[in-house]
Design a protein around this motif. Sequence first.
Motif, short mmCIF file in Angstrom:
data_model
loop_
_atom_site.label_atom_id
_atom_site.label_comp_id
_atom_site.label_asym_id
_atom_site.label_seq_id
_atom_site.Cartn_x
_atom_site.Cartn_y
_atom_site.Cartn_z
N VAL A 195 14.27 13.69 2.47
CA VAL A 195 13.92 13.41 1.08
C VAL A 195 13.60 11.93 0.95
O VAL A 195 14.38 11.07 1.37
N THR A 196 12.45 11.63 0.36
CA THR A 196 12.07 10.26 0.05
C THR A 196 12.06 10.12 -1.47
O THR A 196 11.44 10.91 -2.17
N LEU A 197 12.75 9.11 -1.96
CA LEU A 197 12.79 8.82 -3.39
C LEU A 197 11.95 7.58 -3.63
O LEU A 197 12.21 6.53 -3.06
N PHE A 198 10.89 7.70 -4.45
CA PHE A 198 10.04 6.56 -4.79
C PHE A 198 10.24 6.25 -6.26
O PHE A 198 9.94 7.07 -7.13
N GLU A 199 10.77 5.09 -6.54
CA GLU A 199 10.99 4.64 -7.92
C GLU A 199 9.90 3.63 -8.24
O GLU A 199 9.95 2.47 -7.85
N SER A 200 8.86 4.10 -8.93
CA SER A 200 7.72 3.26 -9.27
C SER A 200 7.93 2.59 -10.62
O SER A 200 8.30 3.22 -11.59
N MET A 201 7.69 1.30 -10.64
CA MET A 201 7.77 0.55 -11.89
C MET A 201 6.39 0.15 -12.39
O MET A 201 6.26 -0.51 -13.39
N GLY A 202 5.36 0.52 -11.65
CA GLY A 202 4.01 0.24 -12.09
C GLY A 202 3.60 -1.21 -11.93
O GLY A 202 3.23 -1.87 -12.89
N VAL A 203 3.67 -1.71 -10.72
CA VAL A 203 3.26 -3.08 -10.44
C VAL A 203 1.75 -3.18 -10.61
O VAL A 203 0.99 -2.42 -9.99
N ALA A 204 1.29 -4.10 -11.42
CA ALA A 204 -0.13 -4.23 -11.74
C ALA A 204 -0.99 -4.49 -10.51
O ALA A 204 -2.14 -4.05 -10.46
N LEU A 205 -0.46 -5.18 -9.53
CA LEU A 205 -1.23 -5.47 -8.33
C LEU A 205 -1.67 -4.19 -7.63
O LEU A 205 -2.77 -4.11 -7.09
N GLU A 206 -0.82 -3.15 -7.66
CA GLU A 206 -1.21 -1.87 -7.06
C GLU A 206 -2.38 -1.25 -7.82
O GLU A 206 -3.29 -0.68 -7.21
N ASP A 207 -2.37 -1.37 -9.14
CA ASP A 207 -3.48 -0.85 -9.95
C ASP A 207 -4.77 -1.58 -9.63
O ASP A 207 -5.84 -0.97 -9.51
N ILE A 208 -4.69 -2.89 -9.45
CA ILE A 208 -5.87 -3.69 -9.14
C ILE A 208 -6.42 -3.31 -7.77
O ILE A 208 -7.63 -3.15 -7.59
N ALA A 209 -5.54 -3.13 -6.79
CA ALA A 209 -5.97 -2.75 -5.44
C ALA A 209 -6.64 -1.38 -5.46
O ALA A 209 -7.68 -1.17 -4.82
N ALA A 210 -6.08 -0.44 -6.21
CA ALA A 210 -6.67 0.90 -6.30
C ALA A 210 -8.03 0.84 -6.98
O ALA A 210 -8.99 1.49 -6.54
N ALA A 211 -8.14 0.06 -8.05
CA ALA A 211 -9.42 -0.07 -8.76
C ALA A 211 -10.49 -0.69 -7.86
O ALA A 211 -11.64 -0.26 -7.87
N GLU A 212 -10.10 -1.69 -7.07
CA GLU A 212 -11.05 -2.33 -6.17
C GLU A 212 -11.55 -1.34 -5.13
O GLU A 212 -12.75 -1.31 -4.82
N LEU A 213 -10.67 -0.51 -4.61
CA LEU A 213 -11.06 0.50 -3.62
C LEU A 213 -12.05 1.49 -4.23
O LEU A 213 -13.08 1.80 -3.63
N VAL A 214 -11.75 1.98 -5.42
CA VAL A 214 -12.64 2.94 -6.09
C VAL A 214 -13.99 2.28 -6.37
O VAL A 214 -15.04 2.89 -6.13
N TYR A 215 -13.98 1.05 -6.84
CA TYR A 215 -15.23 0.33 -7.13
C TYR A 215 -16.06 0.17 -5.87
O TYR A 215 -17.27 0.46 -5.86
N ARG A 216 -15.43 -0.27 -4.77
CA ARG A 216 -16.15 -0.47 -3.51
C ARG A 216 -16.75 0.84 -3.00
O ARG A 216 -17.91 0.88 -2.57
N LYS A 217 -15.97 1.92 -3.05
CA LYS A 217 -16.47 3.22 -2.59
C LYS A 217 -17.65 3.68 -3.44
O LYS A 217 -18.63 4.23 -2.92
N ALA A 218 -17.57 3.47 -4.74
CA ALA A 218 -18.67 3.86 -5.64
C ALA A 218 -19.93 3.07 -5.31
O ALA A 218 -21.04 3.63 -5.27
N ARG A 219 -19.78 1.77 -5.07
CA ARG A 219 -20.95 0.93 -4.71
C ARG A 219 -21.56 1.41 -3.40
O ARG A 219 -22.78 1.51 -3.27
N GLU A 220 -20.71 1.70 -2.40
CA GLU A 220 -21.19 2.16 -1.10
C GLU A 220 -21.96 3.47 -1.23
O GLU A 220 -22.94 3.69 -0.52
N GLN A 221 -21.54 4.34 -2.12
CA GLN A 221 -22.15 5.65 -2.29
C GLN A 221 -23.26 5.64 -3.35
O GLN A 221 -23.92 6.66 -3.55
N GLY A 222 -23.47 4.50 -3.98
CA GLY A 222 -24.52 4.40 -4.99
C GLY A 222 -24.27 5.26 -6.22
O GLY A 222 -25.22 5.74 -6.84
#
Length: 97
Positions: free
Chosen positions: A63-90
């Motif tokens: 069992v793994t317990l993940f207690e997420s507090m919603g660190v904004a840096l994680e949101d920014i990293a995820a958004a950057e990944l989605v943005y980059r993938k969208a640009r690559e795929q046009g």
Amino acid sequence: MEIDEAAVLRSELIVVDDLEQAKIECGDLMWLEARGSFRWDMAHELRDVVAGRVPGRRTEEGVTLFESMGVALEDIAAAELVYRKAREQGIGQELPF
């Protein structure tokens, strides 16, 4: 969602976004620490698990317990990944900011 004390006790891995932030904001774990059911040295940061410095689940039954507090840096990293993938795929549409 409140963390059940039994869930903490049966977890082989407890992960938080950021340990110092968790010590201030994670009331569920703070409460369990006060009861003696949890120690902060039992928790690991997500970045260490992702980087392989801390092993993840060792067995199928583990069992793994993940207690997420919603660190904004994680949101920014995820958004950057989605943005980059969208640009690559046009795909997507640029909007004025």
